[in-house]
Design an enzyme around this catalytic site. Structure first.
Site, PDB file in Angstrom:
ATOM      1  N   PRO A   2       0.468  -0.727   0.073  1.00 47.10           N
ATOM      2  CG  PRO A   2      -0.608  -1.578   1.508  1.00 47.10           C
ATOM      3  CD  PRO A   2       0.778  -1.782   1.647  1.00 47.10           C
ATOM      4  CD  GLU A   3       4.108   2.151  -3.899  1.00 51.76           C
ATOM      5  OE1 GLU A   3       4.039   3.849  -4.453  1.00 51.76           O
ATOM      6  OE2 GLU A   3       4.597   1.551  -3.984  1.00 51.76           O
TER       7      GLU A   3
END
Length: 290
Positions: A2-3
DNA sequence: ACCGCACCCTGAGCGC
DNA sequence: TGCGCTCAGGGTGCGG
């Protein structure tokens, strides 16, 4: 992994399902690296708290509670934040997937779900699952800050070329390393750093101080564009990430270089290369990126 | 100040 | 079939 886009998609989908509800009960997994606030304390302190907003800073989510209290959440590498009842193969351990495929009965309770919130309205609760426990949860008292948040630079969605140009002067590190520095730019991770550098035509190994002002402007524009496009497509579901409704994101289908080593560049048909920069695998087109 | 690297963790994939 | 090894990488912290 996850960014910013994955966290923002989570925020947008969760906010309407959580804001305005009041926490009725909390269950946590055993104490671990994952809990910055001890699980026993979470179980006591969160009961009765209203959820008043859901905000994002870089890759962090902040759940605003009553009277200035906040719950800090970070998805780490394998974090999954979802509404109870959501279904996805990514939410089930492989051994149990195989057992289910063989027609065997119920799935056992999951050892990777560390935080479960239920609400007073009796509707579906919130689940936080994280196989590798690189994620984080911390309860912040009113007015209390967190050093992780204090150190964040400009949110990557609003980066501009001048900021990158100023931050890169005198820096010998590869430009990719600078993009990954959350103190400069908050929200960019390995996937979007590689993608933005490809779109801007800049080789990831280029020393930051040798990136020109014009290139910084182009790079900033492509960082914003790639993040916005990923949010539109629901983020990247490459290994573990799912949206709160259990759905996969679709941005992985639009990757130009990330995890495409050996494939043909979509622009010039050169072979995409993979190298290691600052212990992170990095992908680029040797012809399009100089 | 800056920079490289070990470490936290678990599962997938690979070679033997 | 199964074991043991390596790799994946966001973020922190330490040593040079």
């Amino acid at each position: 992994m996850p960014e910013l886009p994955e966290v923002e998609v989570c925020r947008r989908l969760l906010a309407p399902k959580l804001v305005g509800r009041r926490i009725a009960s909390v269950r946590c997994g055993p104490p671990s690296y994952f809990f910055l606030t001890p699980p026993r304390r979470l179980e006591q302190s969160l009961v009765g708290e209203p959820v008043t907003a859901l905000e994002r800073q870089g890759k962090y989510l902040l759940m605003a509670l009553g009277e200035g209290r906040r719950l800090l959440l970070h998805l780490g590498m394998t974090g999954q934040l979802y509404i109870a009842g959501a279904r996805s193969p990514r939410l089930i351990r492989r051994v149990e997937r195989e057992r289910l495929a063989q027609g065997s009965a119920a799935v056992e309770s999951d050892p990777h779900t560390h935080l479960m919130l239920e609400f007073e309205d009796g509707g579906p609760g919130l689940r936080f699952r994280d196989v590798r426990k690189f994620g984080k949860v911390r309860l912040l008292a009113a007015g209390e800050s967190d050093s992780r948040l204090d150190k964040l630079g400009r949110d990557a969605l609003s980066v501009d070329g001048e900021l990158l140009f100023a931050a890169s002067r005198g820096r010998k590190v590869p430009i990719k390393t600078l993009l990954l520095d959350q103190g400069v730019l908050a929200g960019v991770g390995n996937i979007y750093a590689d993608e933005a550098l490809f779109l801007a035509g800049i080789r990831p190994t280029r020393p930051a101080r040798r990136v020109t002002r014009e290139q910084c402007a182009r790079l900033a524009e492509q960082v914003r564009r790639v993040l916005e496009r990923s949010i539109e497509t629901g983020g990247s579901s490459i290994s573990d990430y799912i949206a709160p409704d259990g759905n996969d994101g679709q941005f992985q289908n639009e990757r130009r270089v990330y995890a495409r080593e050996g494939e043909a560049c979509g622009t010039c048909a050169s072979v995409i290369k993979r190298i290691v920069i600052a212990t992170r695998s990095s992908h680029y087109c040797p012809r399009c990126q100089r």
